[in-house]
Scaffold this active site. Structure first.
Site, PDB file in Angstrom:
ATOM      1  N   ASP A   1      59.986  45.390   1.249  1.00 52.25           N
ATOM      2  CA  ASP A   1      60.361  44.173   0.520  1.00 52.25           C
ATOM      3  C   ASP A   1      60.884  44.625  -0.845  1.00 52.25           C
ATOM      4  O   ASP A   1      60.118  44.927  -1.750  1.00 52.25           O
ATOM      5  CB  ASP A   1      59.140  43.270   0.375  1.00 52.25           C
TER       6      ASP A   1
ATOM      7  N   LYS B   1      67.066  37.853  -5.079  1.00 56.39           N
ATOM      8  CA  LYS B   1      67.018  37.833  -6.537  1.00 56.39           C
ATOM      9  C   LYS B   1      68.293  38.342  -7.194  1.00 56.39           C
ATOM     10  O   LYS B   1      69.262  37.620  -7.298  1.00 56.39           O
ATOM     11  CB  LYS B   1      65.773  38.586  -7.024  1.00 56.39           C
TER      12      LYS B   1
ATOM     13  N   PHE C   1      53.231  39.875  -2.387  1.00 57.85           N
ATOM     14  CA  PHE C   1      53.862  38.553  -2.372  1.00 57.85           C
ATOM     15  C   PHE C   1      55.172  38.671  -1.614  1.00 57.85           C
ATOM     16  O   PHE C   1      56.034  39.483  -1.976  1.00 57.85           O
ATOM     17  CB  PHE C   1      54.124  38.028  -3.782  1.00 57.85           C
TER      18      PHE C   1
END
Length: 393
Positions: free
Chosen positions: A217, A246, A128
């Site tokens: 990532d 995040k 993702f």
């Protein structure tokens, strides 16, 4: 809830109005244990006094100024990120998908600079990377891609944790310029490679042999979540490109595309940009976050408490039919079931506990990095009881 909000979220029937540490209170003054951290965002917990003070002071002075000008807070955060990562340059944006967009653009430009007219990037099944068209196309989940065709071309998908599959692509496709991979797949179900260090090291070797970029990532694994600043630091390698977001701003939106060596020189004037990326407020929050993690030894705490939680669940759920495995990388914890377990989210909410289910069969826990032993034991106690009830039905 307002009728004027687009129906893009399946929202739980609760409204939170304040928080402190690992606890949240709703508008009826009911108290909840937060084991999700806004999906790995609130690493410092809620209302950390040093973070609140840094944000308030910055807001009182300057919230935003254009990237047309020098931004002192942005420079300071870039310096700190490069210090703790060993990398060279940073581009700031607003989110994880924007950080991955920057990485994808960087890889394509890198390829074009080498004379490759149709550069391609190897990506992984069950990955993702975001919900923009390019990052959605890179994502390895057909369910979230459905309805958005035609997707962006230029991605070659292989199974996660399968080095041989990457080697096969290397043999047959001269257009590859990069590999984009999560050190641990978060949305995919807290998937940890069988030998995480060897996996990344072998990918690094393949990239070096083929003059590709290794792009990690670390949107979910970064900022101390796995017990080191970044998950790659559990290995002996360094990526060419790393995406962050995040936990970097502890709730203030910020993303970063960090590059090293030859990758750090790919973007030049006018090749990329952002209106809000790296503004004074966001970067002040980011710098405060990194300093607090360092001062309060939260990397060490993430490893210690994450292992304690995994061991607690392993003991409580030992022999319970329906549990496949309990795994963790620091404070990324996954409890895998042999059946869909989405109903546990509602059950947990009723028990005043915030959790998440991903990949249909995995309870994903992402507690604040400030969680202590007593709070960790409370989490294990509450959730284990719910799991046993759920599996007995």
């Amino acid at each position: 809830m307002s009728d004027h909000l687009m129906n893009t979220y399946m929202r739980q029937p609760v409204t939170f109005i304040k928080g402190k540490g690992v606890w949240l209170w709703d508008n009826h003054n009911e108290q909840y244990l937060d084991a999700l951290s806004g999906v790995a965002v609130n690493g410092l917990g809620h209302a950390h006094p040093k973070l609140v003070d840094a944000i308030a002071k910055q807001a009182a002075n300057l919230i935003h100024v254009s990237n047309i000008y020098q931004i002192a807070e942005q420079s300071a955060l870039a310096d700190k990120l490069c210090e703790v990562s060993g990398m060279d340059k940073v581009f700031f944006c607003n989110s994880g998908c924007e950080a991955n967009e920057a990485a994808i653009k960087l890889a394509r430009l890198y390829g074009h600079n080498k004379g490759i007219h149709n550069p391609e990037i190897i990506v992984m099944d069950q990955s993702f990377h975001g919900r923009t068209l390019a990052t959605l196309s890179a994502t390895g989940n057909r369910k979230v891609q459905a309805g958005f065709d035609p997707l962006v071309s230029g991605f070659i998908r292989v199974p996660y944790d399968d080095v041989d599959a990457v080697k096969q692509v290397a043999l047959h496709n001269p257009n590859v310029v990069a590999v984009l991979v999560e050190p641990v797949q978060g949305e995919g179900g807290v998937n940890i490679p069988k030998d995480a260090g060897a996996y990344l090291e072998q990918l690094r070797a393949i990239c070096d042999a083929n003059d590709w970029l290794l792009m990690l990532d670390e949107v979910q694994t970064g900022i101390a979540r796995t017990g080191t600043w970044f998950a790659f630091q559990h290995t002996n390698i360094k990526p060419d490109v790393m995406s962050l977001a995040k936990g970097l701003g502890s709730g203030v939106p910020i993303g970063a595309c960090v590059a090293s060596g030859k990758a750090a020189e790919v973007f030049t004037y006018g090749k990329h940009g952002s209106t809000f990326g790296g503004n004074p407020l966001a970067t002040a929050a980011g710098l405060a976050t990194l300093n607090i993690i360092e001062e309060e030894k939260l990397r060490e705490n993430a490893e210690k408490i994450g292992n304690l939680i995994r061991e607690g669940f392993a003991a409580e759920l030992k022999g319970v039919l329906g549990i496949v495995t309990v795994r963790n990388a620091g404070m990324m914890i996954g409890i895998e079931f042999d059946r869909p377990c989405g109903d546990l989210v509602k059950m947990a909410l009723e028990a005043k506990l915030l959790i998440n289910v991903t990949a249909e069969k995995v309870v994903r826990l992402l507690p604040p990095l400030v969680m202590n032993e007593a709070e960790a034991k409370e989490l294990v106690k509450r959730l284990s009881a719910l799991i046993k009830t759920f599996l007995s039905q």
